[in-house]
Design an enzyme around this catalytic site. Structure first.
Site, PDB file in Angstrom:
ATOM      1  N   HIS A 234       0.818  -1.220   0.000  1.00  0.00           N
ATOM      2  CA  HIS A 234       0.000   0.000   0.000  1.00  0.00           C
ATOM      3  C   HIS A 234       0.848   1.264   0.000  1.00  0.00           C
ATOM      4  O   HIS A 234       0.331   2.372  -0.231  1.00  0.00           O
ATOM      5  CB  HIS A 234      -0.923  -0.011   1.221  1.00  0.00           C
ATOM      6  CG  HIS A 234      -2.249   0.639   0.971  1.00  0.00           C
ATOM      7  ND1 HIS A 234      -2.461   1.551  -0.054  1.00  0.00           N
ATOM      8  CD2 HIS A 234      -3.448   0.541   1.612  1.00  0.00           C
ATOM      9  CE1 HIS A 234      -3.707   1.961  -0.028  1.00  0.00           C
ATOM     10  NE2 HIS A 234      -4.330   1.356   0.972  1.00  0.00           N
TER      11      HIS A 234
ATOM     12  N   ASP B 197      -2.276   2.201  -4.573  1.00  0.00           N
ATOM     13  CA  ASP B 197      -3.505   2.600  -3.905  1.00  0.00           C
ATOM     14  C   ASP B 197      -4.583   1.537  -4.115  1.00  0.00           C
ATOM     15  O   ASP B 197      -4.512   0.730  -5.044  1.00  0.00           O
ATOM     16  CB  ASP B 197      -4.006   3.940  -4.448  1.00  0.00           C
ATOM     17  CG  ASP B 197      -3.055   5.084  -4.121  1.00  0.00           C
ATOM     18  OD1 ASP B 197      -2.382   4.996  -3.077  1.00  0.00           O
ATOM     19  OD2 ASP B 197      -2.983   6.046  -4.915  1.00  0.00           O
TER      20      ASP B 197
END
Length: 424
Positions: free
Chosen positions: A395, A399
């Protein structure tokens, strides 16, 4: 005159290895380039060939010992004469043995027992590791009747357990009794509870460190989607015979997913990128790491420039990797690199999982088993062959929107394979 056997160069940045197994013992005759030892490194197992023809003189390292590159691990006596001072073995002990001693020795060296059953110790008997020997004795199976799936056809623990379960390799009535190391019923009638400690292989230790490192350093998150496999199954059924005839390889599912992953990477390049310091490194190529099960653990060879390969080239590469992974023939270079990983747990029956990213990569696609499920299409409930897909991603770089978009692109390509043909 003796010849030193040294640890060969093992690849870039690899300076040491562990003695996994001695394939020859002192006094054994070897030919030039014949493997005499198996080394385990951080990435793969490699064999050490004999530099000359001769007889094994002495072994200078023990199984499990860590050795450096260029270290001398054995010596070979040149010529046909036996080694001047081979390490003593039980079979060469000139002292007379008592009946009790012979019984103990037989229990400790089951290989000799198997050789005698085959008609002598001419080298045709299977080579068994200590843990495999124990299982053979415990389950009363004949190793000469079991087909080995390990390196060079050697027996693994799984081979023995499968044979014991099927009952196809049981010994005859003339088989010796189990050794004292085999579990026996306790005096109260309950089965004995035994334990066995086995040192982790170097490869397994490295897998553990890398995967734990990924969990500690990356911000891992997994997103899921499912895909209707009807179109791919129909395509395979329609063209599999013609494909095999033309390309001499089976048309599998993995080729479709690799092509779909490469197309999806064009729309979502961050999935095929990596973090290096405070920079993001993007690739204009896709080197797909394919997780393959091997006797010593999971290995991940790399399909280079997968985006430019045909279905036939992908399937041939995968088939070659699978065969050489089982025999321990993968090279260091084939295990290094990779910009993205695909792991197919479905071949083992997995319904759903959360795979772990292989650093320094930023994402891994997990595939699972195909099963018929009720789904709603055009307002009607129908049965379709469905598969769950899982994308675990870092992450810090990717995204949630990008991760979901990537899975949707793969779903679209698999459910309509023509999109891969016309590059949509």
């Amino acid at each position: 005159m003796s010849q030193d056997v040294k640890v060969p160069t093992l690849g870039e940045s690899i300076t040491e290895a562990t003695i996994g197994e001695w394939l020859k013992q002192p006094g054994d005759r070897v030919e030039m380039d014949e493997p005499i030892a198996s080394l385990e490194t951080d990435k793969v197992a490699v064999e050490v060939p004999s530099p000359v023809a001769g007889t094994i003189g002495e072994l200078l390292a023990e199984v499990g010992e860590t050795v450096q590159v260029d270290a001398v691990i054995a010596r070979i006596e040149d010529g046909d004469a036996p080694a001047t001072s081979p390490a003593p073995s039980k079979s060469e002990d000139p002292k007379p043995k008592k009946a009790d001693d012979e019984q103990v020795e037989r229990a400790e060296t089951p290989d000799a027992e198997f050789a005698a059953k085959d008609g002598g110790s001419d080298g045709d008997s299977p080579h068994l590791s200590p843990s495999v020997r124990r299982l053979v004795l415990e389950h009363g199976v004949d190793p000469t009747k079991i087909k080995g799936t390990g390196k060079d056809g050697r027996l693994t623990r799984e081979d023995v357990l499968d044979a014991a379960k099927s009952g196809k390799a049981k010994k005859g009535d003339d088989a010796p009794a189990k050794s004292d190391s085999a579990p026996a019923a306790a005096s109260d009638g309950k089965p004995a509870r035994t334990e066995e400690r086995q040192r982790m292989t170097r490869l397994r230790q490295t897998i553990a460190k890398r995967l734990k490192s990924a969990q500690n350093e990356a911000a891992l998150l997994t997103t899921f989607n499912d895909v209707d496999m009807t179109a791919v199954i129909d395509t395979r059924s329609k063209y599999k015979d013609l494909f095999a005839k033309k390309h001499d390889v089976r048309l599998g599912f993995m080729g479709f997913f690799i092509k779909a992953a490469c197309l999806a990477a064009r729309d979502v390049p961050s999935v095929n990128a990596r973090i290096e310091g405070d920079e993001i490194v993007y690739h204009d190529y896709v080197d797909v790491s394919v997780a393959v099960s091997a006797p010593n653990g999971l290995v991940v060879p790399v399909i280079r420039n997968a985006e430019s390969l045909s279905f036939a080239e992908i399937e041939k590469t995968i088939g070659d990797f699978g065969a050489r992974a089982k025999s321990g023939k993968l090279t260091m270079d084939e295990m290094q690199g990779g910009t993205f990983t695909i792991s197919n747990g479905g071949v083992f029956g997995s319904l759903m999982s959360t795979p772990i990213v292989n650093p320094p990569q930023s994402a891994v696609l997990g595939l699972h088993r195909i099963e018929d499920r009720a789904v709603v299409i055009d307002g009607e409930i129908v049965i379709r062959p469905m598969m769950y897909m899982a994308l675990t991603y870092d992450h810090r770089l990717i995204d949630g929107r990008e991760a979901v978009t990537y899975l949707v692109r793969i779903k679209e390509a698999i459910e309509d394979p023509a999109r891969m043909l016309i590059d949509l």
